[in-house]
Design an enzyme around this catalytic site. Sequence first.
Site, short mmCIF file in Angstrom:
data_model
loop_
_atom_site.label_atom_id
_atom_site.label_comp_id
_atom_site.label_asym_id
_atom_site.label_seq_id
_atom_site.Cartn_x
_atom_site.Cartn_y
_atom_site.Cartn_z
N LYS A 27 0.84 -1.21 0.00
CA LYS A 27 0.00 0.00 0.00
C LYS A 27 0.87 1.26 0.00
O LYS A 27 0.66 2.17 -0.80
CB LYS A 27 -0.93 -0.04 1.23
CG LYS A 27 -1.88 1.12 1.34
CD LYS A 27 -3.09 0.78 2.19
CE LYS A 27 -2.82 0.73 3.67
NZ LYS A 27 -2.55 2.05 4.28
N SER A 28 1.85 1.31 0.87
CA SER A 28 2.70 2.52 0.95
C SER A 28 3.42 2.76 -0.37
O SER A 28 3.49 3.89 -0.86
CB SER A 28 3.75 2.34 2.06
OG SER A 28 3.13 2.30 3.30
N GLY A 99 -5.61 7.69 5.36
CA GLY A 99 -4.73 8.69 5.97
C GLY A 99 -3.52 8.96 5.10
O GLY A 99 -3.05 10.10 5.02
N ASP A 329 1.68 -1.04 11.92
CA ASP A 329 0.36 -1.50 11.46
C ASP A 329 0.07 -2.94 11.87
O ASP A 329 -1.03 -3.45 11.61
CB ASP A 329 0.26 -1.38 9.93
CG ASP A 329 0.27 0.08 9.47
OD1 ASP A 329 -0.15 0.95 10.27
OD2 ASP A 329 0.69 0.34 8.34
N ARG A 360 -6.95 1.51 17.94
CA ARG A 360 -6.70 0.08 17.81
C ARG A 360 -6.46 -0.62 19.14
O ARG A 360 -6.70 -1.83 19.26
CB ARG A 360 -5.53 -0.18 16.85
CG ARG A 360 -5.94 0.10 15.41
CD ARG A 360 -4.86 -0.19 14.40
NE ARG A 360 -5.43 -0.09 13.06
CZ ARG A 360 -4.73 0.08 11.94
NH1 ARG A 360 -3.40 0.17 12.01
NH2 ARG A 360 -5.32 0.16 10.78
N ARG A 408 -7.72 -3.36 9.47
CA ARG A 408 -6.83 -4.29 10.19
C ARG A 408 -7.50 -4.91 11.42
O ARG A 408 -7.12 -6.00 11.85
CB ARG A 408 -5.51 -3.59 10.55
CG ARG A 408 -4.78 -3.09 9.30
CD ARG A 408 -3.32 -2.82 9.50
NE ARG A 408 -2.80 -1.96 8.44
CZ ARG A 408 -2.49 -2.36 7.20
NH1 ARG A 408 -2.61 -3.62 6.86
NH2 ARG A 408 -2.05 -1.49 6.30
C1 S3P Z 1 2.22 4.88 6.20
C2 S3P Z 1 2.77 5.26 7.40
C3 S3P Z 1 2.22 4.83 8.70
C4 S3P Z 1 1.28 3.64 8.56
C5 S3P Z 1 0.34 3.79 7.40
C6 S3P Z 1 1.09 3.97 6.10
C7 S3P Z 1 2.85 5.41 4.95
O1 S3P Z 1 1.50 5.90 9.27
O2 S3P Z 1 0.57 3.43 9.74
O3 S3P Z 1 -0.51 2.65 7.28
O4 S3P Z 1 2.56 4.86 3.86
O5 S3P Z 1 3.63 6.35 5.04
P1 S3P Z 1 2.20 7.03 10.19
O6 S3P Z 1 3.07 7.84 9.31
O7 S3P Z 1 1.06 7.82 10.77
O8 S3P Z 1 2.97 6.27 11.23
#
Ligand code: S3P
Length: 448
Positions: A27-28, A99, A329, A360, A408
């Site tokens: 995903k990232s 997010g 995560d 969570r 999740r």
């Molecule tokens: C992510 C960073 C993380 C993670 C999210 C994806 C990213 O969040 O929890 O699922 O792709 O940069 P945080 O930056 O709030 O830790």
Amino acid sequence: MTSNTPQPVTFKPSGPLSGKISVPGDKSISHRALILSTLAIGKSRITGLLEGEDVLATADALRAMGARIEKKDDVWTVHGVGVGGLIQPENALDMGNSGTSARLLMGLVASHGITTTFTGDASLSKRPMGRIIEPLSRMGADIQARETSDHKACMPLTVRGICPAIPLEYRLPVASAQVKSAILLAGLNTPGITRIIEPVLTRDHSETMLRGFGADIQVETDADDCRIISLTGEAELKPQKIKVPGDPSSAAFMVVAALIVPGSDIVIENVGINPTRTGLFDVLRDMGGDIRFAKKRTVGGEPVADIHVRHSALTGIDVPAKIAPSMIDEFPILFIAAAMASGQTITSGLHELRVKESDRLSQMAKGLELLGVKLTEKEDGLTIEGSGGKTLSGGKAKAMIETALDHRIAMSFAIAGLATKSGLAIDDITPTQTSFPGFENLLATLAS
Ligand code: S3P
């Protein structure tokens, strides 16, 4: 997005899991691949892209800002507009549950001369945005956000970007790859050097991919072990061919499923094993989990392997707080493994879990209690008494697990259901579409 009608599903106890599978793309990396391809001049090609709702929200927003993004067969093609080339979207950008989309795209808009409103679902609208607003405002962007009754800045919010923005030197107050990446993306269209000081290492996909696209980005470590990331702005990015590896955060559910269901033996092919993401696998090995990485290789600058997992008797441990960023995560699914281990698993340093897609710590504690698991919820972690491999009760009075629009949470309890006496009902499976389309079917192929 996840406005779908809730779909309750019961996950039944399972016989041994076996077979070879692959999980959807990371995903990232998928978000970043679409974003940086949009900022390159010319045509990039992406394979293995995660086609989950979160990533599709990013794609739609980039289209609304001028990118042409198409899919043919398994290949996504992005016709980039170049750094500085985004156009004003006509409507508000709907980030759904994501997010990452919201925060990274806010960074992108901040240093362009465009104004746009970001909206999201009920979960995203509760998440803190002050951590992004503060550095982007220092770069000159004007951001107006809804203020909650406890004075938190949340979505919906409107970003009025500025061009040229002011280069920033910023020490990250929270360990967040999203904040880091938002500033780097803003820095791409900002004259001079944008510098981030990162005291606690978080996932480094943005740095790796920026380098791959030809940006001038330097990473050093200072005497206090802080990473210092320096990006030269007004960058010219060159289009790339990107292969997105399988998501270790999705593989995590299948790994724990195989560990807790007796007789299981599975292989998950082509999973990203970037050390900033693999904390869960280290913790599970310390708990006695038989998890091996085979055929290690590097794909597009990211380490990848096939993961071989066999059922294992797990023992609870005290999870060091400093490992949290590399498995941020994965705590929901770790808590399920802990519930099946013998002895106590102690976690701490997890305040950030309270501001994810749901709180969570609280959602997991509530669900596990319904399953008869003994635990203590602290402000920054859970302490869980494991069942020692015995099946879980399956839900008090057939209560349903509340997933609270959190993919999740849904998947963690789906896996717990495999280790119950008579199955476990969760109130809504649809949030899994955000990160792991096909989750149920894939799990079923392992069980058949
Ligand atoms: C992510 C960073 C993380 C993670 C999210 C994806 C990213 O969040 O929890 O699922 O792709 O940069 P945080 O930056 O709030 O830790």
